[in-house]
Design a protein around this motif. Sequence first.
Motif, PDB file in Angstrom:
ATOM      1  N   LEU A   1      39.176  -3.140 -33.998  1.00 34.22           N
ATOM      2  CA  LEU A   1      40.243  -2.245 -33.530  1.00 34.22           C
ATOM      3  C   LEU A   1      39.347  -0.665 -33.059  1.00 34.22           C
ATOM      4  O   LEU A   1      38.320  -0.450 -33.604  1.00 34.22           O
ATOM      5  CB  LEU A   1      41.319  -1.618 -34.563  1.00 34.22           C
ATOM      6  N   PHE A   2      39.873  -0.077 -32.086  1.00 37.69           N
ATOM      7  CA  PHE A   2      39.274   1.211 -31.702  1.00 37.69           C
ATOM      8  C   PHE A   2      39.536   2.472 -32.654  1.00 37.69           C
ATOM      9  O   PHE A   2      40.485   2.479 -33.562  1.00 37.69           O
ATOM     10  CB  PHE A   2      40.215   1.687 -30.589  1.00 37.69           C
TER      11      PHE A   2
ATOM     12  N   GLU B   1      35.653  -3.274 -20.791  1.00 35.77           N
ATOM     13  CA  GLU B   1      34.659  -4.254 -21.217  1.00 35.77           C
ATOM     14  C   GLU B   1      34.770  -3.792 -23.021  1.00 35.77           C
ATOM     15  O   GLU B   1      34.543  -5.041 -23.579  1.00 35.77           O
ATOM     16  CB  GLU B   1      33.279  -4.108 -20.597  1.00 35.77           C
ATOM     17  N   ALA B   2      34.610  -2.796 -23.031  1.00 38.31           N
ATOM     18  CA  ALA B   2      34.984  -2.475 -24.743  1.00 38.31           C
ATOM     19  C   ALA B   2      36.168  -3.317 -25.140  1.00 38.31           C
ATOM     20  O   ALA B   2      36.228  -3.960 -26.395  1.00 38.31           O
ATOM     21  CB  ALA B   2      34.587  -1.266 -25.023  1.00 38.31           C
ATOM     22  N   ALA B   3      37.275  -3.094 -24.539  1.00 34.91           N
ATOM     23  CA  ALA B   3      38.520  -3.512 -24.918  1.00 34.91           C
ATOM     24  C   ALA B   3      38.505  -5.264 -24.977  1.00 34.91           C
ATOM     25  O   ALA B   3      38.986  -5.666 -26.118  1.00 34.91           O
ATOM     26  CB  ALA B   3      39.469  -2.763 -24.109  1.00 34.91           C
TER      27      ALA B   3
ATOM     28  N   LEU C   1      34.801 -11.672 -18.075  1.00 35.36           N
ATOM     29  CA  LEU C   1      35.212 -10.673 -17.045  1.00 35.36           C
ATOM     30  C   LEU C   1      34.526 -11.200 -15.924  1.00 35.36           C
ATOM     31  O   LEU C   1      33.366 -11.016 -15.735  1.00 35.36           O
ATOM     32  CB  LEU C   1      35.137  -9.470 -17.413  1.00 35.36           C
ATOM     33  N   ASN C   2      35.131 -11.444 -14.800  1.00 39.27           N
ATOM     34  CA  ASN C   2      34.571 -11.930 -13.520  1.00 39.27           C
ATOM     35  C   ASN C   2      34.754 -10.934 -12.586  1.00 39.27           C
ATOM     36  O   ASN C   2      35.732 -10.522 -12.098  1.00 39.27           O
ATOM     37  CB  ASN C   2      35.211 -13.330 -13.022  1.00 39.27           C
TER      38      ASN C   2
ATOM     39  N   PHE D   1      46.735  -4.259 -22.278  1.00 42.69           N
ATOM     40  CA  PHE D   1      47.618  -3.226 -23.373  1.00 42.69           C
ATOM     41  C   PHE D   1      46.228  -2.545 -23.905  1.00 42.69           C
ATOM     42  O   PHE D   1      46.510  -1.201 -24.313  1.00 42.69           O
ATOM     43  CB  PHE D   1      48.306  -4.046 -24.336  1.00 42.69           C
ATOM     44  N   THR D   2      45.366  -3.161 -24.544  1.00 43.88           N
ATOM     45  CA  THR D   2      44.305  -2.547 -25.220  1.00 43.88           C
ATOM     46  C   THR D   2      43.291  -1.454 -24.484  1.00 43.88           C
ATOM     47  O   THR D   2      43.260  -0.375 -24.932  1.00 43.88           O
ATOM     48  CB  THR D   2      43.385  -3.389 -25.944  1.00 43.88           C
ATOM     49  N   THR D   3      43.210  -1.862 -23.132  1.00 47.14           N
ATOM     50  CA  THR D   3      42.661  -0.903 -22.208  1.00 47.14           C
ATOM     51  C   THR D   3      43.460   0.337 -21.943  1.00 47.14           C
ATOM     52  O   THR D   3      42.909   1.537 -22.109  1.00 47.14           O
ATOM     53  CB  THR D   3      42.298  -1.530 -21.051  1.00 47.14           C
ATOM     54  N   ALA D   4      44.791   0.118 -21.801  1.00 47.39           N
ATOM     55  CA  ALA D   4      45.569   1.388 -21.552  1.00 47.39           C
ATOM     56  C   ALA D   4      45.778   2.224 -22.780  1.00 47.39           C
ATOM     57  O   ALA D   4      46.002   3.259 -22.866  1.00 47.39           O
ATOM     58  CB  ALA D   4      47.100   0.727 -21.392  1.00 47.39           C
ATOM     59  N   TRP D   5      45.685   1.383 -24.142  1.00 53.00           N
ATOM     60  CA  TRP D   5      45.832   2.160 -25.286  1.00 53.00           C
ATOM     61  C   TRP D   5      44.734   3.203 -25.475  1.00 53.00           C
ATOM     62  O   TRP D   5      44.914   4.272 -25.919  1.00 53.00           O
ATOM     63  CB  TRP D   5      45.687   1.135 -26.652  1.00 53.00           C
ATOM     64  N   ASP D   6      43.273   2.658 -25.002  1.00 53.39           N
ATOM     65  CA  ASP D   6      42.402   3.669 -25.231  1.00 53.39           C
ATOM     66  C   ASP D   6      42.312   4.500 -24.413  1.00 53.39           C
ATOM     67  O   ASP D   6      42.106   5.837 -24.732  1.00 53.39           O
ATOM     68  CB  ASP D   6      40.929   2.745 -24.927  1.00 53.39           C
TER      69      ASP D   6
END
Length: 349
Positions: free
Chosen positions: A8-9, A257-259, A268-269, A331-336
């Motif tokens: 997790l972050f 990319e970290a998420a 990821l293309n 979601f994970t990207t938005a969370w960060d």
Amino acid sequence: MRKLIIPLFSLALTVSCGTAKVSDGKTVSRSEASAGSVDKAFLSAYKTIKAEDLKKNLYVIASEEMEGRDTGSPGQKKAGVYMVNYYKNLGIPYPKALGSYYQKVPADFMRERGGSNLPDSENILAFIEGTEKPDEIVVVSAHYDHVGTKNGVVYNGADDDGSGTVAVMQIAKAFQAAKKAGHGPKRSILFLHVTGEEHGLFGSEYYSSHPVFPLANTVVDLNIDMIGRDDPENRGKQYVYVIGSEMLSSELKVINEAANKKTNNLELNYKYDDPNDPQRLYYRSDHYNFAKNNVPVAFFFDGIHEDYHKPTDDPEKIDYPLLEKRTQLVFTTAWDIANRPERITVDKK
């Protein structure tokens, strides 16, 4: 999409000094305890994003009853009512400044831009206010219109963009779960369902020219348009196309990319991540109306498959486990982005 014509972050927290006891009796700092609490809240929220829930909502949004959800049609309005009731049931309100879940997109506005004979339609907005930086807005968007019914045949648009629509709904549920657990996002989250995309990106253009929240305060737009299928080039792969994530901000691609690495580690293309690509996908979905106003964007997409804009784009053809993973990535990207100490920078043109 518009046709061309878990580790997790670790979040930085402001906490008091001192120590706190955890359940195993170990003494840790209050900052460590607080970070652990936030990590648990994230994981709990993340786990609410489930394939079965995405499927349940998509079988409604892309049902025959919705008649292909053409812009301003009775079927689209039925889909809109379902979505609004979903947000009401979750306790997620509309933006106070708007006074409703609906932002009217007038027929005259669309007609002036080539949308002849379209009736009035509506964007749908739900909103979770940030706890520390409420004036900074993270937008998660998708269009909920499709191409309607042709010659008596319903074009259900399960992937385009029913998949993005239900993903936004599920991401909203995850953020609301975190809020109820006492860990609402530091920045505000706007869940934006736009209309008129298939006819010319009209709903997002209307929002960008009549923003409920100033675009100068809009941190990012994470746009989801077709994430439920695979294309022939990537058949059977665990992947997603990401478009535009480094066009305006050097940080956004790194965050995404970290998420990805810390969750499902999809491929990821970046094939279409070029404004000069012949398909011109950077210009063909709703993120573009944010990007042209200098708001960083990332567009999540599964490619052009054999049922694109055909009546065979049906919910039974969706890869729901892959839809779940892609939704969890957004979601994970938005969370960060919502919880990091500083907003992401705009350092490119």
